[in-house]
Design a protein around this motif. Structure first.
Motif, PDB file in Angstrom:
ATOM      1  N   GLU A 267      -2.016  -0.788  -9.870  1.00 39.86           N
ATOM      2  CA  GLU A 267      -2.865   0.374 -10.166  1.00 39.86           C
ATOM      3  C   GLU A 267      -3.992   0.030 -11.143  1.00 39.86           C
TER       4      GLU A 267
ATOM      5  N   ARG B 103       5.009  -7.495  -6.960  1.00 40.90           N
ATOM      6  CA  ARG B 103       3.959  -6.507  -7.232  1.00 40.90           C
ATOM      7  C   ARG B 103       4.634  -5.300  -7.882  1.00 40.90           C
TER       8      ARG B 103
ATOM      9  N   VAL C 178       0.861  -1.185   0.000  1.00 40.17           N
ATOM     10  CA  VAL C 178       0.000   0.000   0.000  1.00 40.17           C
ATOM     11  C   VAL C 178       0.906   1.246   0.000  1.00 40.17           C
TER      12      VAL C 178
HETATM   13  P1  AMP Z   1       1.713  -8.149   0.483  1.00 39.86           P
HETATM   14  O1  AMP Z   1       2.300  -8.293  -0.894  1.00 39.86           O
HETATM   15  O2  AMP Z   1       1.044  -9.380   0.955  1.00 39.86           O
HETATM   16  O3  AMP Z   1       2.669  -7.544   1.454  1.00 39.86           O
HETATM   17  O4  AMP Z   1       0.514  -7.100   0.366  1.00 39.86           O
HETATM   18  C1  AMP Z   1       0.684  -5.856  -0.169  1.00 39.86           C
HETATM   19  C2  AMP Z   1      -0.675  -5.212  -0.330  1.00 39.86           C
HETATM   20  O5  AMP Z   1      -0.492  -3.910  -0.891  1.00 39.86           O
HETATM   21  C3  AMP Z   1      -1.599  -5.969  -1.260  1.00 39.86           C
HETATM   22  O6  AMP Z   1      -2.843  -6.148  -0.672  1.00 39.86           O
HETATM   23  C4  AMP Z   1      -1.696  -5.044  -2.461  1.00 39.86           C
HETATM   24  O7  AMP Z   1      -2.934  -5.136  -3.118  1.00 39.86           O
HETATM   25  C5  AMP Z   1      -1.483  -3.686  -1.832  1.00 39.86           C
HETATM   26  N1  AMP Z   1      -1.038  -2.694  -2.824  1.00 39.86           N
HETATM   27  C6  AMP Z   1       0.022  -2.779  -3.641  1.00 39.86           C
HETATM   28  N2  AMP Z   1       0.090  -1.733  -4.457  1.00 39.86           N
HETATM   29  C7  AMP Z   1      -0.957  -0.937  -4.166  1.00 39.86           C
HETATM   30  C8  AMP Z   1      -1.444   0.298  -4.672  1.00 39.86           C
HETATM   31  N3  AMP Z   1      -0.816   0.929  -5.655  1.00 39.86           N
HETATM   32  N4  AMP Z   1      -2.544   0.821  -4.095  1.00 39.86           N
HETATM   33  C9  AMP Z   1      -3.169   0.163  -3.096  1.00 39.86           C
HETATM   34  N5  AMP Z   1      -2.771  -0.989  -2.587  1.00 39.86           N
HETATM   35  C10 AMP Z   1      -1.690  -1.549  -3.099  1.00 39.86           C
END
Ligand code: AMP
Ligand code: MG
Length: 300
Positions: free
Chosen positions: A139, A134, A105
């Protein structure tokens, strides 16, 4: 052994999305193991070991050549095996030539910038491998599935419109083309896990104390939006599969299979660059000779 090595390279090629217009996520079975069975598991593991060795050598030449960068992007639903695939495929590589970046996030500083900013900051230098666990693709995924996230972004309201997803795809294609033209080899992996297998893995995180830390109740909430996510993944893959930055959609219900296919795909792609160690010029030979003379005739 060679038969298995070749088979995995062929499979890696097969899972590369080459005709995005007709791509349909439903056509890829998460349980698929390319015709292999449980009995072939050991051979598949050997393929992974061999590919890892090969990758270590390739990375050395990549570093010496110092022109190309490799960018590997991993996207998937929770518990699809991103972390462990990255770990398995990259162990063995010289840590100085490789960097993994995870994107969660966005924090306050990241929110002050355009959506690519934080990823641009982590792009690999020439001669290095960069891995995104990720990426900016979130986005077009989590942000699309949860409209309130877009609402909360500091983007001027006039850009928060229906066309935004198509615009983001266009921006991503252009960005990746720009990177490719600057010598970045981009490979993107979507690890395709089934809903049932995800459930098993999430339950395992609850059952095993050493896995508890990985459990996040939010993953269960996201799971309820499974079909929305699948639609977004499908469109993302259709819209951003290009010659210069292909998507590989890899069945992910069997980890032994996923890892060997990913390693084979990376190996094959770097091999195709035909990298060579820099050749010494005449004056370099002179320098080597002089260095040797100096060392050998050194006073103790
Ligand atoms: P993890 O990879 O399990 O640590 O989780 C990371 C979290 O961040 C996941 O739920 C993603 O969906 C969230 N995430 C990654 N990029 C974004 C973004 N640009 N906006 C909102 N949430 C995000
Ligand atoms: Mg998670």
């Amino acid at each position: 052994m060679k038969i298995y090595r070749d088979l995995f390279k062929k499979l890696a090629h097969q899972y590369r999305v080459s005709d995005p217009d007709s791509f349909n996520l439903k056509d890829v079975d998460p349980k698929d193991t390319g015709g292999l069975e449980g009995g072939d598991k050991d051979e598949a593991k050997k393929v992974l070991e061999d590919a890892k060795h090969e990758l270590r050598d390739l990375q050395n030449v990549l570093y010496a050549d110092d022109k190309w960068s490799i960018l590997l992007i991993f996207q998937a639903m929770d518990a699809a095996g991103k972390d462990s695939t990255i770990e398995h495929v990259m162990t063995g590589i010289n840590p100085q030539g490789c960097q993994v970046s995870s994107f969660g996030v966005p924090g306050p500083e990241e929110m002050e910038h355009d959506f690519m900013w934080r990823c641009i900051n982590k792009l690999p230098q020439r001669g290095r491998i960069g891995i995104f666990n990720r990426s900016y693709y979130e986005e077009t995924l989590v942000v699309r599935v949860h409209p309130q996230i877009l609402e909360g972004q500091k983007l001027p309201d006039q850009f928060k419109r229906e066309e935004i997803w198509q615009e983001r795809f266009e921006d991503i294609r252009n960005f990746e083309k720009y990177l490719a033209r600057n010598g970045t080899l981009i490979l993107k992996f979507f690890l395709h896990v089934s809903k049932e297998e995800q459930k098993k893995r999430l339950l395992r995180r609850l059952d095993r104390p050493e896995k508890n830390w990985k459990f996040n109740v939010n993953d269960v909430h996201e799971r309820q939006l499974w079909y929305n996510y699948q639609m977004c993944y499908e469109e993302m893959i259709k819209e951003t599969s290009t010659e210069y930055a292909p998507w590989f959609v890899i069945p992910a219900d069997h980890k032994w299979f996923t890892r060997s296919v990913v390693a084979s795909a990376v190996e094959q792609a770097i091999e195709s660059l035909n990298l060579q160690y820099p050749r010494l010029e005449h004056h370099d030979h002179e320098k080597i000779k002089r260095g040797r003379d100096l060392l050998e005739n050194e006073d103790d």
